[in-house]
Design a protein around this motif. Structure first.
Motif, PDB file in Angstrom:
ATOM      1  N   THR B   8       0.820  -1.202   0.000  1.00 35.28           N
ATOM      2  CA  THR B   8       0.000   0.000   0.000  1.00 35.28           C
ATOM      3  C   THR B   8       0.859   1.260   0.000  1.00 35.28           C
ATOM      4  O   THR B   8       0.540   2.238  -0.686  1.00 35.28           O
ATOM      5  CB  THR B   8      -0.944   0.005   1.215  1.00 35.28           C
ATOM      6  OG1 THR B   8      -1.632  -1.242   1.280  1.00 35.28           O
ATOM      7  CG2 THR B   8      -1.944   1.134   1.104  1.00 35.28           C
ATOM      8  N   LEU B  12       0.822   4.317  -2.586  1.00 35.55           N
ATOM      9  CA  LEU B  12       0.747   5.735  -2.216  1.00 35.55           C
ATOM     10  C   LEU B  12       1.809   6.516  -2.966  1.00 35.55           C
ATOM     11  O   LEU B  12       1.556   7.603  -3.497  1.00 35.55           O
ATOM     12  CB  LEU B  12       0.947   5.893  -0.705  1.00 35.55           C
ATOM     13  CG  LEU B  12      -0.224   5.508   0.200  1.00 35.55           C
ATOM     14  CD1 LEU B  12       0.221   5.416   1.652  1.00 35.55           C
ATOM     15  CD2 LEU B  12      -1.348   6.509   0.062  1.00 35.55           C
ATOM     16  N   HIS B  15       1.005   6.857  -6.709  1.00 30.16           N
ATOM     17  CA  HIS B  15      -0.065   7.816  -7.016  1.00 30.16           C
ATOM     18  C   HIS B  15       0.235   9.227  -6.527  1.00 30.16           C
ATOM     19  O   HIS B  15      -0.545  10.130  -6.747  1.00 30.16           O
ATOM     20  CB  HIS B  15      -1.386   7.322  -6.415  1.00 30.16           C
ATOM     21  CG  HIS B  15      -2.016   6.222  -7.189  1.00 30.16           C
ATOM     22  ND1 HIS B  15      -3.333   6.225  -7.564  1.00 30.16           N
ATOM     23  CD2 HIS B  15      -1.495   5.076  -7.698  1.00 30.16           C
ATOM     24  CE1 HIS B  15      -3.606   5.125  -8.243  1.00 30.16           C
ATOM     25  NE2 HIS B  15      -2.520   4.410  -8.323  1.00 30.16           N
ATOM     26  N   THR B  17      -0.196  10.637  -3.860  1.00 27.49           N
ATOM     27  CA  THR B  17      -1.273  11.267  -3.103  1.00 27.49           C
ATOM     28  C   THR B  17      -1.712  10.352  -1.971  1.00 27.49           C
ATOM     29  O   THR B  17      -1.487   9.150  -2.019  1.00 27.49           O
ATOM     30  CB  THR B  17      -2.490  11.553  -3.985  1.00 27.49           C
ATOM     31  OG1 THR B  17      -3.552  12.023  -3.179  1.00 27.49           O
ATOM     32  CG2 THR B  17      -2.949  10.294  -4.702  1.00 27.49           C
ATOM     33  N   SER B  18      -2.343  10.921  -0.961  1.00 30.07           N
ATOM     34  CA  SER B  18      -2.869  10.105   0.126  1.00 30.07           C
ATOM     35  C   SER B  18      -4.357   9.817  -0.087  1.00 30.07           C
ATOM     36  O   SER B  18      -4.986   9.183   0.738  1.00 30.07           O
ATOM     37  CB  SER B  18      -2.647  10.810   1.464  1.00 30.07           C
ATOM     38  OG  SER B  18      -3.176  12.111   1.410  1.00 30.07           O
ATOM     39  N   LEU B  20      -6.447   7.720  -1.460  1.00 31.22           N
ATOM     40  CA  LEU B  20      -6.720   6.412  -2.035  1.00 31.22           C
ATOM     41  C   LEU B  20      -7.849   5.760  -1.239  1.00 31.22           C
ATOM     42  O   LEU B  20      -7.894   5.864  -0.025  1.00 31.22           O
ATOM     43  CB  LEU B  20      -5.481   5.521  -1.984  1.00 31.22           C
ATOM     44  CG  LEU B  20      -4.329   5.873  -2.919  1.00 31.22           C
ATOM     45  CD1 LEU B  20      -3.190   4.885  -2.742  1.00 31.22           C
ATOM     46  CD2 LEU B  20      -4.803   5.883  -4.363  1.00 31.22           C
ATOM     47  N   MET B  25      -6.630   0.257  -2.306  1.00 29.78           N
ATOM     48  CA  MET B  25      -5.548  -0.292  -1.477  1.00 29.78           C
ATOM     49  C   MET B  25      -5.634  -1.811  -1.393  1.00 29.78           C
ATOM     50  O   MET B  25      -4.636  -2.505  -1.585  1.00 29.78           O
ATOM     51  CB  MET B  25      -5.627   0.313  -0.066  1.00 29.78           C
ATOM     52  CG  MET B  25      -5.277   1.789  -0.005  1.00 29.78           C
ATOM     53  SD  MET B  25      -5.408   2.411   1.695  1.00 29.78           S
ATOM     54  CE  MET B  25      -4.819   4.095   1.482  1.00 29.78           C
ATOM     55  N   GLU B  44      -5.946   4.588   7.867  1.00 29.01           N
ATOM     56  CA  GLU B  44      -4.609   5.181   7.918  1.00 29.01           C
ATOM     57  C   GLU B  44      -3.602   4.312   8.674  1.00 29.01           C
ATOM     58  O   GLU B  44      -2.399   4.542   8.595  1.00 29.01           O
ATOM     59  CB  GLU B  44      -4.662   6.580   8.540  1.00 29.01           C
ATOM     60  CG  GLU B  44      -5.249   6.618   9.933  1.00 29.01           C
ATOM     61  CD  GLU B  44      -6.734   6.917   9.897  1.00 29.01           C
ATOM     62  OE1 GLU B  44      -7.359   6.706   8.833  1.00 29.01           O
ATOM     63  OE2 GLU B  44      -7.281   7.343  10.918  1.00 29.01           O
ATOM     64  N   ILE B  97       3.646  13.087   1.174  1.00 31.26           N
ATOM     65  CA  ILE B  97       2.307  12.512   1.023  1.00 31.26           C
ATOM     66  C   ILE B  97       1.648  12.340   2.384  1.00 31.26           C
ATOM     67  O   ILE B  97       0.503  12.746   2.597  1.00 31.26           O
ATOM     68  CB  ILE B  97       2.377  11.143   0.303  1.00 31.26           C
ATOM     69  CG1 ILE B  97       2.760  11.324  -1.163  1.00 31.26           C
ATOM     70  CG2 ILE B  97       1.053  10.409   0.410  1.00 31.26           C
ATOM     71  CD1 ILE B  97       3.066  10.019  -1.881  1.00 31.26           C
ATOM     72  N   LEU B  98       2.391  11.772   3.326  1.00 32.35           N
ATOM     73  CA  LEU B  98       1.809  11.496   4.641  1.00 32.35           C
ATOM     74  C   LEU B  98       1.655  12.773   5.459  1.00 32.35           C
ATOM     75  O   LEU B  98       0.828  12.846   6.357  1.00 32.35           O
ATOM     76  CB  LEU B  98       2.679  10.481   5.392  1.00 32.35           C
ATOM     77  CG  LEU B  98       2.793   9.117   4.716  1.00 32.35           C
ATOM     78  CD1 LEU B  98       3.553   8.155   5.603  1.00 32.35           C
ATOM     79  CD2 LEU B  98       1.422   8.565   4.365  1.00 32.35           C
ATOM     80  N   TYR B 104      -2.879  10.664   8.503  1.00 28.54           N
ATOM     81  CA  TYR B 104      -1.670   9.883   8.261  1.00 28.54           C
ATOM     82  C   TYR B 104      -0.501  10.416   9.090  1.00 28.54           C
ATOM     83  O   TYR B 104       0.290   9.668   9.636  1.00 28.54           O
ATOM     84  CB  TYR B 104      -1.298   9.914   6.771  1.00 28.54           C
ATOM     85  CG  TYR B 104      -2.156   9.013   5.917  1.00 28.54           C
ATOM     86  CD1 TYR B 104      -1.976   7.635   5.951  1.00 28.54           C
ATOM     87  CD2 TYR B 104      -3.143   9.530   5.099  1.00 28.54           C
ATOM     88  CE1 TYR B 104      -2.761   6.801   5.181  1.00 28.54           C
ATOM     89  CE2 TYR B 104      -3.938   8.704   4.319  1.00 28.54           C
ATOM     90  CZ  TYR B 104      -3.739   7.340   4.360  1.00 28.54           C
ATOM     91  OH  TYR B 104      -4.521   6.520   3.601  1.00 28.54           O
TER      92      TYR B 104
END
Lengths: 181, 181
Positions: B8, B12, B15, B17-18, B20, B25, B44, B97-98, B104
DNA sequence: CACGAACTGGCAGTTTCTGCCATATTGCAT
DNA sequence: ATGCAATATGGCAGAAACTGCCAGTTCGTG
């Protein structure tokens, strides 16, 4: 928004559990569910303003202490009156409630960690150093760590005195907090 | 479970990005949605095993260092090869991202903070002190803080060398990490 | 009072998450 | 290898969490 946060924390303490639905929280805070979601992106964010305001107030009080006072004395002073909730037992209960669910625990930790920046600025002002310097950042982290561990110890051990616990913690980082450069 | 987490995280990063969905996933991890929720209580939490295993591996490597080596040298050694992801640029991307979503970010911080206990035990073993002592706890916190800040700085500033950044951070807590008692 | 901006609530619809049961897989003793 | 129990997985229905859209309200300002 802070009011809604406070009201919900109050409800959490009343119910002695973190298992509350949005419906219950919104109802007790006196707002609609839709408005609840405007304030708090996710359910567990409801505790954010409550802790943020508490932590900010402590730093503000610290900044209001006289220049000539030592940093350690200032910390002792601001820690004395600034608790998340008035009653010590309620404070402990809240700790355990939020500790019981990862989602709440994670948010609380995040808020606490984020206060490092405020402390870095406050300590830097006192020491007359740059607030973005490595030393200032780590002094901020040291203070927050001392707070965090004191609060945890205090919540787990009923016999501890919160102020003395904090001061014992701060003592370990003494050098970092006192060295002017 | 760790496999699903890794898969997963990979998704992330792909992509960038978060944003999703569980559906995406689970599909990419090769498991059903239902099983996904057995592994991860909340969406998350999917990043948790990924970071936990990385952090644990670092501590394990630290414990495997020879006794005669200084703590600072050991830290330098274990930090060198242990990155959450192999590629430095992917590591930076994952950080951003996170960082872009509180949910996240909160989980990542929680995992990082929780590794303090492991470090407290590791440092205590080296110093020959009690792992539950105040000094050990704060030594653990110091190491984690140094890691955390180094990782953040490294992610925000492309020109920084990760190891030198960490060592500069650790240097601030030198006294705490070296004092035998 | 008029008017625009910001705040709030209702409701439909999507996504996240849970309970329950059926099926598959694994570990282990025989 | 075979049977059996424990455990892991998946499907599905339903509850809870969350979002988009629009309408009504409140509030500050001229």
């Amino acid at each position: 928004m802070l009011d809604a946060s406070r009201a919900t924390v109050e409800l959490l303490i009343q119910h002695r559990t973190s298992d509350l639905s949005i419906k219950e929280m919104a109802a007790h805070a006196g707002i609609s569910e839709r408005t609840f979601y405007r304030y708090f992106p996710r359910k567990e964010d409801v505790v954010r303003p409550f802790f943020q305001s508490g932590l900010r107030r402590i730093v503000t009080n610290f900044n209001a202490r006289p220049e000539y006072e030592s940093i350690l004395d200032s910390l002792r002073a601001v820690w004395s009156d600034a608790w998340p909730v008035q009653d010590a037992e309620a404070s402990r209960l809240l700790f355990h409630i939020l500790e019981s669910q990862d989602s709440y625990r994670a948010v609380r930790l995040q808020v606490v960690i984020d206060s490092e920046l405020l402390w870095a600025e406050a300590i830097a002002r006192r020491l007359g150093i740059d607030a973005h310097s490595r030393q200032a950042m780590f002094a901020g982290a040291a203070v927050v760590t001392a707070f965090r561990m004191a609060w945890q110890a205090f919540s787990l051990d009923r016999s501890l005195d919160p102020i003395e616990t904090l001061m014992a913690n701060v003592d370990i980082f003494k050098e970092i907090l006192l060295a002017p450069a």
